[in-house]
Design a protein around this motif. Structure first.
Motif, PDB file in Angstrom:
ATOM      1  N   THR A 247       0.831  -1.203   0.000  1.00  0.00           N
ATOM      2  CA  THR A 247       0.000   0.000   0.000  1.00  0.00           C
ATOM      3  C   THR A 247       0.866   1.254   0.000  1.00  0.00           C
ATOM      4  OG1 THR A 247      -1.830  -1.104   1.149  1.00  0.00           O
ATOM      5  CG2 THR A 247      -1.738   1.305   1.284  1.00  0.00           C
ATOM      6  N   GLN A 248       1.904   1.254   0.833  1.00  0.00           N
ATOM      7  CA  GLN A 248       2.798   2.412   0.875  1.00  0.00           C
ATOM      8  C   GLN A 248       3.657   2.495  -0.386  1.00  0.00           C
ATOM      9  OE1 GLN A 248       4.911   3.386   4.495  1.00  0.00           O
ATOM     10  NE2 GLN A 248       3.596   2.049   5.721  1.00  0.00           N
ATOM     11  N   GLY A 251       1.300   3.579  -3.230  1.00  0.00           N
ATOM     12  CA  GLY A 251       0.578   4.800  -2.933  1.00  0.00           C
ATOM     13  C   GLY A 251      -0.916   4.648  -2.806  1.00  0.00           C
ATOM     14  N   GLU A 252      -1.407   3.434  -2.854  1.00  0.00           N
ATOM     15  CA  GLU A 252      -2.835   3.182  -2.693  1.00  0.00           C
ATOM     16  C   GLU A 252      -3.043   1.721  -2.323  1.00  0.00           C
ATOM     17  OE1 GLU A 252      -5.112   2.976  -6.441  1.00  0.00           O
ATOM     18  OE2 GLU A 252      -3.216   3.452  -7.460  1.00  0.00           O
ATOM     19  N   GLU A 253      -4.195   1.434  -1.741  1.00  0.00           N
ATOM     20  CA  GLU A 253      -4.502   0.052  -1.361  1.00  0.00           C
ATOM     21  C   GLU A 253      -4.996  -0.701  -2.595  1.00  0.00           C
ATOM     22  OE1 GLU A 253      -7.104  -2.439   1.966  1.00  0.00           O
ATOM     23  OE2 GLU A 253      -6.990  -0.242   2.036  1.00  0.00           O
ATOM     24  N   LEU A 254      -4.263  -1.732  -2.985  1.00  0.00           N
ATOM     25  CA  LEU A 254      -4.565  -2.489  -4.194  1.00  0.00           C
ATOM     26  C   LEU A 254      -4.965  -3.916  -3.848  1.00  0.00           C
ATOM     27  CD1 LEU A 254      -1.468  -1.347  -6.305  1.00  0.00           C
ATOM     28  CD2 LEU A 254      -3.807  -0.495  -6.519  1.00  0.00           C
ATOM     29  N   TRP A 276      -2.323  -4.126 -10.595  1.00  0.00           N
ATOM     30  CA  TRP A 276      -1.811  -2.779 -10.863  1.00  0.00           C
ATOM     31  C   TRP A 276      -2.172  -2.402 -12.291  1.00  0.00           C
ATOM     32  CZ3 TRP A 276      -0.082   1.542  -8.898  1.00  0.00           C
ATOM     33  CH2 TRP A 276       0.775   2.381  -9.610  1.00  0.00           C
TER      34      TRP A 276
END
Length: 340
Positions: A247-248, A251-254, A276
């Protein structure tokens, strides 16, 4: 220089010679254009063997009444010449300084020499990004040698000499038992040998395998591995750590999937896939540390459990920066690297 016998005539001659010397000297001093030449004039006129001294040798033939008058004139001439010498010296030194300043003056209106700022290589920046995340999660950075023994690279990681997993890491042996490391896992073994649990480390580094170089493979590449050992660690802790890292990193929760896999040093083991930009990508491997690995470093597997995970830096760099060929990361093309 010869003088008439008459004292009066001698006195007049000395006075005339002094006045003539003063005029000639002042004229030469005014015309001189260097400090070196000026010093030579001082010696010629006022030195111990100079022209003034030569004239004054005749004062011994003067009468007591005439000697003070000629002596006073000689002092005036000497002081005048010394004054002219000092003034000319100051003028020449000032001119020399002005010339030096003019020659060394910088034109501040001209543009300066351009020195472009350097930038981090995409591999370095990716490593830094990974380390920042794990250090933020409480991990310590650990490193180890690039040249390893067979024991640390294979046997201590539950890969005995006849294990088929070695075929996957056919690599560069320097001697029968010494090789260029094929992964950063030996760093974990070395760290555990000298530290007691609980431990949490992240091990970045360059590794070497005999791969055929193509768009997705390189004989030299970079890994980052993590290791955590403590009482009561489970696969749930591993999944939570990896999900937070991804996530970090992105840059987003995938969406993340864990697929069952096999690694000789972890059991159970899994491959990690992340969705992604609409595609599922395999990004790392992970698993619970095999009890045999814990035994090899003197840990009791009945008391401690651990998990480990590893990723390829090139893989993440290519995904994050949309690079289509791994070889671009190594050919030092400034046109390519200046984009990052």
């Amino acid at each position: 220089m010869s003088y008439p016998n008459s004292m009066a005539t001698m006195s007049n001659t000395l006075e005339t010679d002094l006045q003539t010397l003063q005029q000639e000297a002042e004229k030469e001093i005014t015309a001189v254009d260097s400090l070196e030449a000026l010093e030579q004039l001082r010696i010629n006129y006022l030195g111990k063997k100079g022209k003034l001294s030569q004239i004054l040798r005749g004062m011994g033939k003067l009468s007591a009444e005439e000697r003070p008058r000629v002596g006073s004139l000689a002092n005036e001439v000497k002081e005048s010449l010394q004054s002219h010498l000092d003034n000319q010296r100051n003028s020449l030194e000032t001119a020399k300084l002005k010339a030096q300043l003019a020659a060394e003056t910088l034109d501040v209106t001209m543009p300066g020499v351009s020195r472009p700022l350097g930038r981090l290589h995409p591999l370095n920046s990716t490593v830094d990004r990974v380390l920042d995340i794990f250090v933020g999660l409480g991990y310590q950075v650990a490193t180890g040698p690039h040249i390893e023994t067979d024991y640390y690279n294979f046997e201590a990681l539950n890969i005995p000499p006849d294990h088929p997993a070695r075929d996957m890491q056919d690599t560069f042996f320097l001697t029968e038992n010494v090789l260029m490391r094929t992964h950063t896992s030996p760093v974990q073994i070395r760290y555990m040998e000298t530290h007691e649990p609980p431990i949490r480390i992240v091990a970045p580094g360059r590794v070497y395998r005999r791969d055929t170089v193509d768009a997705t493979h390189s004989a030299v590449f970079h890994q980052v591995e993590i290791l955590a050992v403590d009482k009561g660690l489970t696969f749930t802790d591993l999944k939570g750590t990896i999900k937070e890292f991804l996530t970090q990193m992105f840059g987003e929760e995938l969406p993340v999937k864990f697929r069952a896999s096999y690694f000789p040093f972890t059991e159970p083991s899994a491959e990690v896939d992340v969705q992604w930009k609409g595609k599922w990508l395999e990004v790392m491997g992970c698993g619970m540390v095999d009890p045999n690995v814990l035994k090899a470093v003197g840990y009791d597997p009945e008391v401690y459990t651990g998990f480990a995970a590893g990723l390829g830096i090139e893989r993440f760099a290519m995904v994050l920066h949309q690079i289509d060929d791994i070889r671009r990361l190594y050919n030092s093309d400034i046109r390519f690297l200046s984009q990052f």
